[in-house]
Design a protein around this motif. Structure first.
Motif, PDB file in Angstrom:
ATOM      1  N   ILE B 196       0.821  -1.212   0.000  1.00  0.00           N
ATOM      2  CA  ILE B 196       0.000   0.000   0.000  1.00  0.00           C
ATOM      3  C   ILE B 196       0.856   1.263   0.000  1.00  0.00           C
ATOM      4  O   ILE B 196       0.367   2.331  -0.317  1.00  0.00           O
ATOM      5  N   TYR B 197       2.149   1.144   0.343  1.00  0.00           N
ATOM      6  CA  TYR B 197       2.957   2.348   0.480  1.00  0.00           C
ATOM      7  C   TYR B 197       3.453   2.851  -0.862  1.00  0.00           C
ATOM      8  O   TYR B 197       3.625   2.067  -1.797  1.00  0.00           O
ATOM      9  N   PRO B 198       3.696   4.163  -0.967  1.00  0.00           N
ATOM     10  CA  PRO B 198       4.262   4.687  -2.212  1.00  0.00           C
ATOM     11  C   PRO B 198       5.644   4.084  -2.461  1.00  0.00           C
ATOM     12  O   PRO B 198       6.324   3.656  -1.521  1.00  0.00           O
ATOM     13  N   ALA B 199       6.065   4.081  -3.735  1.00  0.00           N
ATOM     14  CA  ALA B 199       7.258   3.333  -4.145  1.00  0.00           C
ATOM     15  C   ALA B 199       8.486   3.608  -3.265  1.00  0.00           C
ATOM     16  O   ALA B 199       9.174   2.681  -2.849  1.00  0.00           O
ATOM     17  N   TRP B 200       8.756   4.861  -2.950  1.00  0.00           N
ATOM     18  CA  TRP B 200       9.976   5.177  -2.195  1.00  0.00           C
ATOM     19  C   TRP B 200       9.935   4.577  -0.805  1.00  0.00           C
ATOM     20  O   TRP B 200      10.928   4.068  -0.290  1.00  0.00           O
TER      21      TRP B 200
END
Lengths: 267, 261
Positions: B196-200
């Motif tokens: 669920i987290y953004p790529a970075w």
């Protein structure tokens, strides 16, 4: 008459020096503080995205605004007094402080304020970077943002007094880690760290309104993002003051009784 | 097996010590249950506003929460107390007492402290995972179960190695207790699948702090998300982490000077 100004000036000088000794751990601690709200932020923007851009009346941008405001407010209000106090009771270093003519609480206050001032220099840019990454949006006003300042100051005072009162348990049980953990569960829930209180079921919110936690963190956040109108702020402030009054009494009673039981365990 | 014998000895000492604070057991059990309830309530609030979270269904997220509890229980039962003790010893100069004992120093510092009450979290976590599997509808296949067990073992080894590396930094920086605090808040991210987290952030949680391999992979293995390739990578990372930790420990140890002893 005690000269509070010079007492605090001396305390600030000491704590300022001590804090700057450990710059690396300051930075590390800060990273931890920033991460927790980012997790909630991501979870809830994901929920909002899958619910067609909004969930429980919060848009993705509003979730971002809420959790970024929470980050700043949590930074300004959190304390570590319970660990600190337990440590001093357990290893007996409280004894030295008791010999001084000033209540040790003032050393803790100075310590806390110094830490906040130093770390604010990093929290503000960190929040700005996150704001750039997550694009917060909130329907708020300048008046709300100005009101945030006194409200968050009261919240910090209340949270400090509550956690200081809790720390007094160390006089009776010596080890209070477990009690602390116990305290953090309702705090996490009812202070809006898990999710904005508006998204909780009504009956949970009703329970929360009877507890002090909302006034320790969630309320200033709600004010900052415009969820509480300026005209409603005085009612909240009255609640904050009432709880502060109550915990001033609890703290001083616990201190007076507790200190008599103190036997400098490890000294 | 010296390691097993040492572990047994220190475990016994740990149990005897903690039995003096029996009230802590009840508080700990109560706290664990409350924290589980908070986690479940969090999931309930999420799923009252959504049907899936980034493709993860409710019972799968329940498995994530269960694995999170198991791993954090193991960490706080055995690994974290040992590492905290080690940091204190490095700062105070009392690590001398370990180094003068005729056993491998890393083994000794890794087993000599524990907090048995934390096992409550492991028990609760296993119960949650069991419940998640039971309510998933399908039956658990042999491959899924094996993948789960293997990745769970690898997860513990990876986190152990990672925490040893972090703690070893105290030979250079002296006061690093707060590094464990970072780890804990990073680890909190594991309550949710890293997808669920953004790529970075996902990259950070996979490669910088091994949260993905510690929680998301074992939990996903239960519902058949772990391919043999993922599984191989998880085991490889565990091995690399433990070997690297040992090397780094030996380097760090050379800097130890017993400063204030």
């Amino acid at each position: 008459m005690i000269d509070w100004i010079s007492i605090y000036r001396a305390q600030f000088a000491v704590t300022f020096g001590a804090q700057l000794q450990y710059r690396a751990s300051l930075a590390i601690w800060l990273l931890g503080l920033v991460l927790a709200p980012v997790i909630s932020l991501v979870v809830w923007t994901t929920v909002a995205a899958s619910g067609g851009g909004q969930a429980g009346g919060f848009s993705q941008g509003e979730f971002a605004a809420y959790f970024l405001a929470l980050l700043v407010a949590n930074h300004l209000t959190f304390t570590w007094v319970a660990w600190d106090f337990e440590f001093r009771v357990r290893n007996g270093s409280l004894s030295g402080q008791l010999l001084r003519p000033v209540d040790p609480i003032h050393a803790n206050i100075a310590d806390n304020v110094t830490y906040k001032v130093i770390t604010l220099l990093a929290v503000v840019p960190a929040t700005a970077v996150l704001a750039w990454a997550f694009e917060p949006a909130a329907d708020t006003s300048w008046l709300n943002l100005v009101l945030f300042l006194p409200v968050v100051a009261l919240a910090a005072t209340l949270r400090f007094l509550v956690e200081y009162s809790l720390a007094m348990a160390a006089f009776w049980t010596t080890r209070v880690f477990a009690i602390n953990d116990l305290y953090y569960v309702p705090l996490f829930f009812f202070s809006g760290q898990l999710v904005p209180l508006a998204l909780l079921p009504d009956w949970v919110r009703a329970v929360g309104n009877l507890l002090p936690f909302r006034w320790m963190l969630s309320f200033p956040v709600e004010v900052a993002i415009g969820r509480v109108a300026p005209s409603e702020v005085p009612i909240g402030v009255a609640c904050q003051l009432a709880w502060i009054g109550a915990f001033l009494v609890v703290r001083s009673m616990a201190w007076r009784h507790g200190v008599r039981r103190y036997s400098a365990v490890g000294a | 097996m010296t390691i097993v014998r040492l572990l047994a000895v220190y475990l016994r000492v740990g149990i005897l010590t903690e039995l003096q604070y029996r009230a802590n057991f009840y508080v700990q059990a109560f706290r664990s249950v409350l924290s589980l309830a908070t986690g479940l309530a969090g999931l309930a609030v999420v799923f009252s506003h959504a049907t899936t979270l980034a493709g993860w269904r409710p019972h799968e997220l329940l498995a994530v929460l269960g694995v999170y509890l198991v791993i954090s229980g193991v960490v706080r039962f055995a690994i974290q107390p040992a590492m905290e003790r080690l940091m204190e010893d490095v700062r105070e100069g009392t690590l001398d007492y370990v180094l003068t004992k005729p056993e491998d120093s890393l083994v000794l510092v890794s087993v000599r402290a524990n907090a048995i009450w934390r096992l409550v979290d492991v028990v609760l976590g296993v119960a949650v995972v069991g419940y998640a599997v039971a309510t998933s509808g399908g039956s658990l296949g042999a491959y899924e179960f094996a993948a789960f067990v293997v990745s769970l073992g690898a997860a513990v080894a990876t986190i152990y190695g990672f925490l040893v590396i972090l703690t070893t930094l105290s030979f250079w920086f002296t006061r690093v207790e707060n590094i464990l605090v970072i780890f804990q808040s990073m680890y909190e991210a594991g309550k949710w699948p890293v997808d669920i987290y953004p790529a970075w952030l996902r990259a950070t949680l996979t490669f910088l702090v091994p949260v993905a391999f510690a929680v998301t992979v074992p939990a996903g293995a239960l519902s058949g998300r772990a391919t043999p390739l993922t599984l191989a990578a998880t085991v490889a990372i565990a091995v690399v982490m433990v070997v690297a930790a040992r090397r780094f420990w030996l380097v760090g140890l050379r800097r130890y000077s017993g400063a204030s002893a």
